[in-house]
Design an enzyme around this catalytic site. Structure first.
Site: not given
Ligand code: PLP
Length: 433
Positions: A51, A53, A206, A232, A235, A241
């Site tokens: 842990y 935090e 994002d 993320t 990918k 993950r």
């Molecule tokens: N943002 C985008 C553009 C995504 O394509 C995804 C997932 O496919 C996410 C966020 C969310 O990620 P997670 O599935 O890890 O919550």
């Protein structure tokens, strides 16, 4: 203490089956990849026991000297891997995944019911960018904030920046979100920056799908224009993950992003960070700075290009007419079939991809397209030649889907299937009692 085979053969057997599936199949889901053995080792390590935090040097638990060292290393590598200056940018590596990372940003810089604009889900955006239907606010983002999605120009398949600009001037969002889950082209960051500035909004990217491509500089750099960049890590980046949030260190629109975002992650929305993930991420981010990683990402894009070219040769309609990145979106509607059936038939042949809505679709459950990505099979060593062959395999699968549809339509089998679903059939059930 036993290993998994002895302690729980049932779970071991399920993992083995999944491993077999991953090994056998052509993995073409654009958001998936095969992470490295080194990353898996870190993720499966004793780091999961701790842990911690808080942030390095400011923890709520004792015994964190090595965890502090690890998280600091991970942060430094994240800054280096994305070529940003650590004087101007900071990063939080604790988000548990992409959706929580996004929600953490929203709660950091917006008040409940403030307005935001992201790409609409049926046009390639992600749920967490504010998806809602006319009947229902589906995502937490649209429940707790007021969302007005922007869309593609359906004739070109490209983001309709003119419409985004007009809508933003009327809607006055406090946040504009770039980035997508199913968009085969780059975003026009300079244009989006101008729109955000014109209405006094934050600009966030994002980059979940393309973060590997960004790290390798094979697509445009969102850091030049955005205030906040989320991602993320599993990918195209090929890590464990997880999620990350990058933020500008200087205040933006009067907000100290660093403290707002760090506080939104913890204690705002999370508790203890997943240190095993942070360990795996640190390993991934070291690799992301290597020449092999850059070569890999170049191949991801050229392989996707080869796939797109062959599909076009075979007569397929691709949304936006092609791809600049790691995915293509195929519109199957001109053939008279949908993505759901094609996904199912291809799955039977161990070709794993996903049905996807394409601009103009009426139903999200039976969408008109399929999304095909190159990152995972590029990791497995595929070159342009194999990706051209993949296009041929998919074509065969689509032909079989068409044939199956032709056979069933107008056949006795279709009548029988309608009968099975009808109330008459339940009556028959009673007769046989
Ligand atoms: N943002 C985008 C553009 C995504 O394509 C995804 C997932 O496919 C996410 C966020 C969310 O990620 P997670 O599935 O890890 O919550």
């Amino acid at each position: 203490d036993h290993g998994l085979s002895e302690a729980d053969p049932e779970v071991r057997a399920i993992i083995d089956k999944e491993k077999g599936r991953q090994f056998r199949s052509l993995e073409l889901i654009a958001s998936e990849n095969f992470t490295s053995r080194a990353v898996m080792e870190a993720v499966g390590s004793c780091l999961t026991n701790k842990y911690s935090e808080g942030l390095p040097g400011k923890r709520y638990y004792g015994g964190n000297e090595y965890i502090d060292e690890l998280e600091t290393l991970c942060q430094q590598r994240a800054i280096a891997a994305f070529h940003v200056d650590g004087k101007n940018w900071g990063v939080n590596v604790q988000p548990l995944s992409g959706s929580p990372a996004n929600f953490e940003v929203y709660t950091a810089i917006l008040n409940p019911h403030d307005r935001l604009m992201g790409l609409d889900l049926p046009h390639g955006g992600h749920l967490s960018h504010g998806f809602m239907t006319p009947k229902r606010r589906v995502s937490g983002t649209s429940i707790y904030f007021e969302s007005m999605p922007y869309r593609l120009d359906e004739s070109t398949g490209l983001v309709d920046y003119d419409m985004l600009e007009k809508t933003a001037i009327l809607f006055r969002p406090k946040l504009i979100i770039a980035g997508a889950s199913a968009y085969p082209r780059d975003f026009d960051y300079p244009r989006m920056r101008k729109i955000a500035d014109a209405v006094g909004a934050f600009l966030m990217m994002d980059m979940a799908h393309i973060s590997g491509l960004v790290a390798a500089s094979v697509v445009a750099d969102p850091f030049e224009y955005c205030d906040i960049v989320t991602t993320t890590t599993h990918k195209s980046l090929r890590g464990p993950r997880g999620g990350m949030i990058f933020f500008k260190k200087d205040p933006v629109l009067g907000v100290d992003l660093e403290s707002a975002i760090n506080n939104a992650v913890f204690p705002g929305l999370q508790g203890g960070p997943h240190n095993h993930t942070i360990g795996g991420l640190a390993v991934c981010l070291k690799h992301a700075q290597s020449p092999e990683f850059k070569a890999y990402q170049n191949k991801v894009v050229s392989n996707c290009g080869a796939l797109a070219s062959r599909l076009i040769e075979l007569g397929y309609k691709l949304v936006s007419g092609g791809s600049d990145n790691h995915l293509v979106l195929v519109d199957l509607r001109p053939l008279g079939i949908d993505g759901a059936r094609a996904e199912k038939i291809l799955d039977l042949a161990s070709i794993t991809l996903n049905k996807n809505s394409v601009p103009g679709d009426k139903s999200a459950l039976v969408p008109g397209g399929i999304r095909i990505g190159s990152p995972a099979m590029t990791t497995r060593g595929f070159t342009e030649k194999e990706f051209a062959a993949v296009a041929d395999f998919i074509h065969e699968g689509v032909q079989i889907t068409l044939e199956a549809k032709r056979l069933v339509s107008g056949s006795k089998l279709q009548d029988f299937m309608k009968f099975v679903a009808s109330p008459d059939f339940s009556l028959m059930d009673k007769v046989s009692d």
